[in-house]
Write a protein that holds these residues in place. Structure first.
Motif, mmCIF file in Angstrom:
data_model
loop_
_atom_site.group_PDB
_atom_site.id
_atom_site.type_symbol
_atom_site.label_atom_id
_atom_site.label_comp_id
_atom_site.label_asym_id
_atom_site.label_seq_id
_atom_site.Cartn_x
_atom_site.Cartn_y
_atom_site.Cartn_z
ATOM 1 N N ARG A 96 9.503 -22.547 -20.307
ATOM 2 C CA ARG A 96 8.798 -21.235 -19.670
ATOM 3 C C ARG A 96 9.098 -21.137 -18.285
ATOM 4 N N ALA A 97 9.083 -22.298 -17.648
ATOM 5 C CA ALA A 97 9.152 -22.299 -16.102
ATOM 6 C C ALA A 97 10.909 -21.835 -15.791
ATOM 7 N N LEU A 98 11.630 -22.237 -16.599
ATOM 8 C CA LEU A 98 13.060 -22.157 -16.495
ATOM 9 C C LEU A 98 13.596 -20.910 -17.116
ATOM 10 N N ALA A 99 12.739 -20.260 -17.753
ATOM 11 C CA ALA A 99 13.026 -19.065 -18.628
ATOM 12 C C ALA A 99 14.331 -19.593 -19.711
ATOM 13 N N VAL A 100 14.284 -20.447 -20.153
ATOM 14 C CA VAL A 100 15.430 -20.846 -21.336
ATOM 15 C C VAL A 100 14.873 -21.323 -22.575
ATOM 16 N N PRO A 101 15.548 -21.047 -23.690
ATOM 17 C CA PRO A 101 15.081 -21.523 -24.927
ATOM 18 C C PRO A 101 15.098 -23.195 -25.054
ATOM 19 N N VAL A 102 14.302 -23.604 -26.137
ATOM 20 C CA VAL A 102 14.406 -25.157 -26.504
ATOM 21 C C VAL A 102 15.071 -25.042 -27.790
ATOM 22 N N ILE A 103 16.108 -26.081 -27.633
ATOM 23 C CA ILE A 103 16.488 -26.292 -29.098
ATOM 24 C C ILE A 103 16.104 -27.635 -29.806
ATOM 25 N N ALA A 104 15.340 -27.479 -30.823
ATOM 26 C CA ALA A 104 14.966 -28.697 -31.598
ATOM 27 C C ALA A 104 16.097 -29.268 -32.293
ATOM 28 N N VAL A 105 16.547 -30.657 -32.025
ATOM 29 C CA VAL A 105 17.626 -31.345 -32.641
ATOM 30 C C VAL A 105 17.388 -32.122 -33.768
ATOM 31 N N PRO A 106 17.755 -32.057 -34.847
ATOM 32 C CA PRO A 106 17.393 -33.124 -35.859
ATOM 33 C C PRO A 106 17.962 -34.357 -35.654
ATOM 34 N N ALA A 107 17.152 -35.405 -36.090
ATOM 35 C CA ALA A 107 17.686 -36.835 -36.021
ATOM 36 C C ALA A 107 19.125 -37.066 -36.390
ATOM 37 N N GLU A 108 19.411 -36.593 -37.404
ATOM 38 C CA GLU A 108 20.872 -36.766 -37.924
ATOM 39 C C GLU A 108 21.830 -36.367 -37.095
ATOM 40 N N ALA A 109 21.750 -35.006 -36.427
ATOM 41 C CA ALA A 109 22.611 -34.666 -35.444
ATOM 42 C C ALA A 109 22.626 -35.293 -34.279
ATOM 43 N N MET A 110 21.844 -35.999 -33.962
ATOM 44 C CA MET A 110 21.962 -36.787 -32.788
ATOM 45 C C MET A 110 22.448 -38.179 -33.105
ATOM 46 N N ARG A 111 22.345 -39.025 -34.268
ATOM 47 C CA ARG A 111 22.690 -39.968 -34.606
ATOM 48 C C ARG A 111 24.642 -39.940 -34.687
ATOM 49 N N GLN A 112 24.921 -38.612 -34.762
ATOM 50 C CA GLN A 112 26.412 -38.711 -34.988
ATOM 51 C C GLN A 112 27.274 -38.386 -33.573
ATOM 52 N N GLN A 113 26.478 -38.130 -32.362
ATOM 53 C CA GLN A 113 27.040 -37.970 -31.306
ATOM 54 C C GLN A 113 27.329 -39.440 -30.507
ATOM 55 N N LYS A 114 28.483 -39.562 -29.691
ATOM 56 C CA LYS A 114 28.778 -40.733 -28.975
ATOM 57 C C LYS A 114 28.333 -40.485 -27.403
ATOM 58 N N THR A 115 27.333 -41.273 -26.953
ATOM 59 C CA THR A 115 26.688 -41.327 -25.815
ATOM 60 C C THR A 115 27.282 -42.055 -24.952
ATOM 61 N N LEU A 116 27.269 -41.902 -23.515
ATOM 62 C CA LEU A 116 27.677 -42.799 -22.447
ATOM 63 C C LEU A 116 26.984 -43.947 -22.161
ATOM 64 N N THR A 117 25.547 -43.656 -22.400
ATOM 65 C CA THR A 117 24.625 -44.719 -21.952
ATOM 66 C C THR A 117 24.211 -45.349 -23.634
ATOM 67 N N ARG A 118 24.240 -46.703 -23.707
ATOM 68 C CA ARG A 118 23.814 -47.495 -24.680
ATOM 69 C C ARG A 118 22.463 -48.497 -24.615
ATOM 70 N N SER A 119 21.386 -47.942 -24.956
ATOM 71 C CA SER A 119 20.201 -48.622 -24.791
ATOM 72 C C SER A 119 19.921 -49.184 -26.252
ATOM 73 N N ASP A 120 19.910 -50.617 -26.457
ATOM 74 C CA ASP A 120 19.243 -51.317 -27.699
ATOM 75 C C ASP A 120 17.932 -50.585 -28.253
ATOM 76 N N ARG A 121 17.121 -50.790 -27.369
ATOM 77 C CA ARG A 121 15.755 -50.270 -27.769
ATOM 78 C C ARG A 121 15.855 -48.629 -28.217
ATOM 79 N N VAL A 122 16.447 -47.791 -27.636
ATOM 80 C CA VAL A 122 16.527 -46.469 -28.378
ATOM 81 C C VAL A 122 17.427 -46.408 -29.385
ATOM 82 N N ARG A 123 18.415 -47.152 -29.416
ATOM 83 C CA ARG A 123 19.281 -47.166 -30.804
ATOM 84 C C ARG A 123 18.629 -47.658 -31.909
ATOM 85 N N THR A 124 17.589 -48.654 -31.647
ATOM 86 C CA THR A 124 16.776 -48.974 -33.069
ATOM 87 C C THR A 124 15.663 -48.167 -33.183
ATOM 88 N N LEU A 125 15.068 -47.429 -32.107
ATOM 89 C CA LEU A 125 14.104 -46.376 -32.682
ATOM 90 C C LEU A 125 14.811 -45.014 -32.990
#
Length: 124
Positions: free
Chosen positions: A53-82
């Motif tokens: 609302r503050a930025l006047a832009v929409p939010v996209i709710a991303v399904p977990a499966e779509a996130m798992r398919q992305q190659k990220t620059l950062t690799r956190s073991d804790r985040v990968r587990t969760l």
């Protein structure tokens, strides 16, 4: 008609996150200028509503499966587990920006450590 790229700020955050922490993470990731959408895991999307609302832009709710398919620059073991990805913010931004999207840089962390943000650009 001119095509503009989709510029998505992806977020990861803890349950008690404040609007100030979300804004701080976004500022550290490069700032809100030009951002066309916000993105986060679908289970947390409602928590981004105040910033959207503050930025006047929409939010996209991303399904977990779509996130798992992305190659990220950062690799956190804790985040990968969760979440099955190295960075929630980076994966959400990339998934929401669509095929061929690229990160502007690795995710940034708010000063209080409760929020992360990353910005991705989709193809124009």
């Amino acid at each position: 008609m001119e095509c503009h790229p989709m510029i998505v700020a992806g977020f990861g955050f803890r349950s008690g996150v404040t609007l100030a922490a979300l804004r701080d993470a976004l500022a550290r990731a490069g700032g809100p200028l030009g951002v066309t959408h916000l993105a986060t895991p679908d289970v947390k999307a409602e928590r981004l509503a105040p910033l959207a609302r503050a930025l006047a832009v929409p939010v996209i709710a991303v399904p977990a499966e779509a996130m798992r398919q992305q190659k990220t620059l950062t690799r956190s073991d804790r985040v990968r587990t969760l979440f099955g990805t190295g960075s929630v913010a980076e994966a959400a931004a990339l998934a929401a920006a669509g095929p061929g999207a690229r990160l502007r840089g690795p995710r940034a962390v708010s000063a209080d450590g409760t929020a992360t943000a990353a910005i991705a650009e989709g193809p124009a």
